[in-house]
Design a protein around this motif. Structure first.
Motif, PDB file in Angstrom:
ATOM      1  N   HIS A 128       5.679 -41.656  18.660  1.00 45.50           N
ATOM      2  CA  HIS A 128       6.174 -42.957  19.122  1.00 45.50           C
ATOM      3  C   HIS A 128       7.022 -43.582  18.025  1.00 45.50           C
ATOM      4  O   HIS A 128       6.783 -43.369  16.833  1.00 45.50           O
ATOM      5  N   ILE A 129       7.991 -44.367  18.427  1.00 39.72           N
ATOM      6  CA  ILE A 129       8.801 -45.131  17.491  1.00 39.72           C
ATOM      7  C   ILE A 129       8.673 -46.607  17.863  1.00 39.72           C
ATOM      8  O   ILE A 129       8.844 -46.989  19.024  1.00 39.72           O
ATOM      9  N   ASN A 130       8.322 -47.451  16.883  1.00 40.11           N
ATOM     10  CA  ASN A 130       8.050 -48.847  17.228  1.00 40.11           C
ATOM     11  C   ASN A 130       9.331 -49.652  17.402  1.00 40.11           C
ATOM     12  O   ASN A 130      10.302 -49.480  16.666  1.00 40.11           O
ATOM     13  N   THR A 131       9.312 -50.517  18.391  1.00 40.98           N
ATOM     14  CA  THR A 131      10.464 -51.359  18.711  1.00 40.98           C
ATOM     15  C   THR A 131      10.356 -52.741  18.099  1.00 40.98           C
ATOM     16  O   THR A 131      11.319 -53.506  18.142  1.00 40.98           O
ATOM     17  N   ASP A 132       9.198 -53.068  17.580  1.00 43.96           N
ATOM     18  CA  ASP A 132       9.012 -54.394  17.000  1.00 43.96           C
ATOM     19  C   ASP A 132       7.878 -54.362  15.985  1.00 43.96           C
ATOM     20  O   ASP A 132       7.156 -53.380  15.857  1.00 43.96           O
ATOM     21  N   VAL A 133       7.741 -55.476  15.270  1.00 42.93           N
ATOM     22  CA  VAL A 133       6.649 -55.708  14.333  1.00 42.93           C
ATOM     23  C   VAL A 133       6.267 -57.173  14.466  1.00 42.93           C
ATOM     24  O   VAL A 133       7.149 -58.046  14.481  1.00 42.93           O
ATOM     25  N   ALA A 134       4.982 -57.458  14.591  1.00 42.05           N
ATOM     26  CA  ALA A 134       4.504 -58.841  14.622  1.00 42.05           C
ATOM     27  C   ALA A 134       3.394 -58.976  13.579  1.00 42.05           C
ATOM     28  O   ALA A 134       2.257 -58.555  13.811  1.00 42.05           O
ATOM     29  N   LEU A 135       3.749 -59.532  12.432  1.00 39.33           N
ATOM     30  CA  LEU A 135       2.834 -59.675  11.300  1.00 39.33           C
ATOM     31  C   LEU A 135       2.366 -61.121  11.218  1.00 39.33           C
ATOM     32  O   LEU A 135       3.178 -62.046  11.251  1.00 39.33           O
ATOM     33  N   ALA A 136       1.056 -61.309  11.091  1.00 42.39           N
ATOM     34  CA  ALA A 136       0.482 -62.647  10.920  1.00 42.39           C
ATOM     35  C   ALA A 136      -0.379 -62.649   9.669  1.00 42.39           C
ATOM     36  O   ALA A 136      -1.242 -61.772   9.497  1.00 42.39           O
ATOM     37  N   LEU A 137      -0.135 -63.610   8.769  1.00 48.73           N
ATOM     38  CA  LEU A 137      -0.819 -63.669   7.483  1.00 48.73           C
ATOM     39  C   LEU A 137      -1.583 -64.972   7.328  1.00 48.73           C
ATOM     40  O   LEU A 137      -1.092 -66.037   7.712  1.00 48.73           O
ATOM     41  N   VAL A 138      -2.786 -64.884   6.733  1.00 45.90           N
ATOM     42  CA  VAL A 138      -3.523 -66.091   6.352  1.00 45.90           C
ATOM     43  C   VAL A 138      -3.420 -66.339   4.850  1.00 45.90           C
ATOM     44  O   VAL A 138      -3.719 -67.421   4.373  1.00 45.90           O
TER      45      VAL A 138
END
Length: 272
Positions: free
Chosen positions: A197-207
C-alpha cells in the motif's frame, strides 16, 4: 547527512530522500519533513504546540527542484492555522496544514483514558548527532537493523533517529515527528510479501513534542478492504506516548516494495 539542500530559494533532494516506489520520486517521509520544516517557521512561539499536522500526498513529488509556499490562514490567541504546499512544474504536488494550539494547564477532574501501554523500547540507543539507520521489531522478536525483518504478518514497531531535513540545520522535534509519522505506512502495511500500500495522507496529532533524538512508532489498528487500508499508530519516546498518526492508503500491488532491496539499492548501512 540531510534530506534536502537549500539554494536560491529552492530545495533540492539528496539521495536519502528518494522513494522506494520510484527512483524519480521522493519518499513521503522526506516530503512530510520538508513541509513541517516550512510550517514551523510560522510558529507563534514556545507557548504553542504544533498539535495537529495533516499532509495530503496526492501527486508524486519529483526528484527536481522544489518551491515551498506557505501562509497563515487563521490567527488567534489560542489557535494559529498555517498551510504549506510543495510546487513543481507549476503544480501543487503535496500540501499540509498545522494547527498551533496554546499550551495550558489540564482542567480539573478525572477523565477516562486507556491504561498506560507497554510500548516497545529498545535497549540500544540511537542517539548519534547525525541520525542513524532505524531499528525494527516484529511481534515478540528482537529489535534489529535488518530491513528484511518485517516480512511476516506480525505487529510492527520502528525506532528512529532522523538526520537533518535541510542541510546545515539541526532537525527539530516537530520535523522529527512529521517525518516519522509517514512511516505509519511501513509499520502497518508491511506483510509477508513486502509493502503493498502507498499512503495518500498523514494525520498526526501531538500532545507534546518528542524529547531527545529517538522516536518510536508502533502499529495500533488496521482495517483494510477494497484495496484501501486505514491504519493508526502511536508515536512515543523513552518518556512515553507523544501522539498518534492515522493514514489512508491505496493498494499498489503492481509495485510491491521489498524493503531489503530498497536498503541495498540506497546503500543504507546496517550496523552490526
Amino acid at each position: 547527512m540531510a534530506f534536502f539542500t537549500h539554494e536560491d530559494g529552492r530545495y533540492r533532494a539528496t539521495a536519502m530522500a528518494v522513494s522506494a516506489w520510484s527512483q524519480g520520486q521522493l519518499a513521503g517521509t522526506a516530503v512530510c519533513g520538508l513541509l513541517a520544516h516550512r510550517l514551523e517557521t510560522h510558529s507563534p512561539g514556545p507557548g504553542f504546540l504544533p498539535a495537529r499536522f495533516t499532509a495530503d500526498l496526492f501527486r508524486p513529488v519529483l526528484d527536481e527542484p522544489i518551491e515551498l509556499r506557505s501562509a497563515i490562514v487563521r490567527d488567534g490567541n489560542r489557535i494559529r492555522a498555517v498551510d504549506a504546499s510543495i510546487v513543481q512544474r507549476d503544480e501543487v504536488r503535496a500540501r499540509a496544514t498545522v494547527l498551533f494550539l496554546a499550551i495550558a494547564d489540564e482542567p480539573p477532574g478525572e477523565v477516562w483514558q486507556p491504561d498506560a501501554q507497554d510500548l516497545p523500547i529498545p535497549e540500544q540507543r540511537l542517539d548519534g548527532p547525525h541520525g542513524a539507520p532505524p531499528l525494527f521489531k516484529s511481534g515478540a522478536g528482537d529489535w534489529t537493523h535488518d530491513f528484511a525483518s518485517g516480512v511476516n504478518p506480525f505487529r510492527k514497531s520502528a525506532w528512529n533517529n532522523v538526520p537533518a531535513i535541510v542541510d546545515g540545520q539541526a532537525v527539530t522535534p516537530f520535523e522529527r515527528a512529521a517525518f516519522v509519522s509517514d512511516t505509519a505506512n511501513l509499520v502497518c502495511n508491511w506483510g509477508t510479501q513486502g509493502v503493498g500500500h502507498i499512503n495518500t495522507d498523514v494525520a498526526l496529532a501531538l500532545v507534546r513534542l518528542p524529547e531527545g533524538p529517538e522516536l518510536g512508532i508502533v502499529a495500533q489498528n488496521r482495517i483494510a478492504a477494497n484495496g484501501i487500508a486505514v491504519a493508526t499508530t502511536t508515536l512515543y519516546d523513552r518518556v512515553g506516548p507523544v501522539g498518534t498518526c492515522t493514514i489512508t492508503a491505496l493498494s499498489n500491488a503492481m509495485r510491491q516494495v521489498d524493503m531489503a532491496e530498497f536498503a541495498a539499492a540506497r546503500g543504507i548501512p546496517v550496523p552490526r
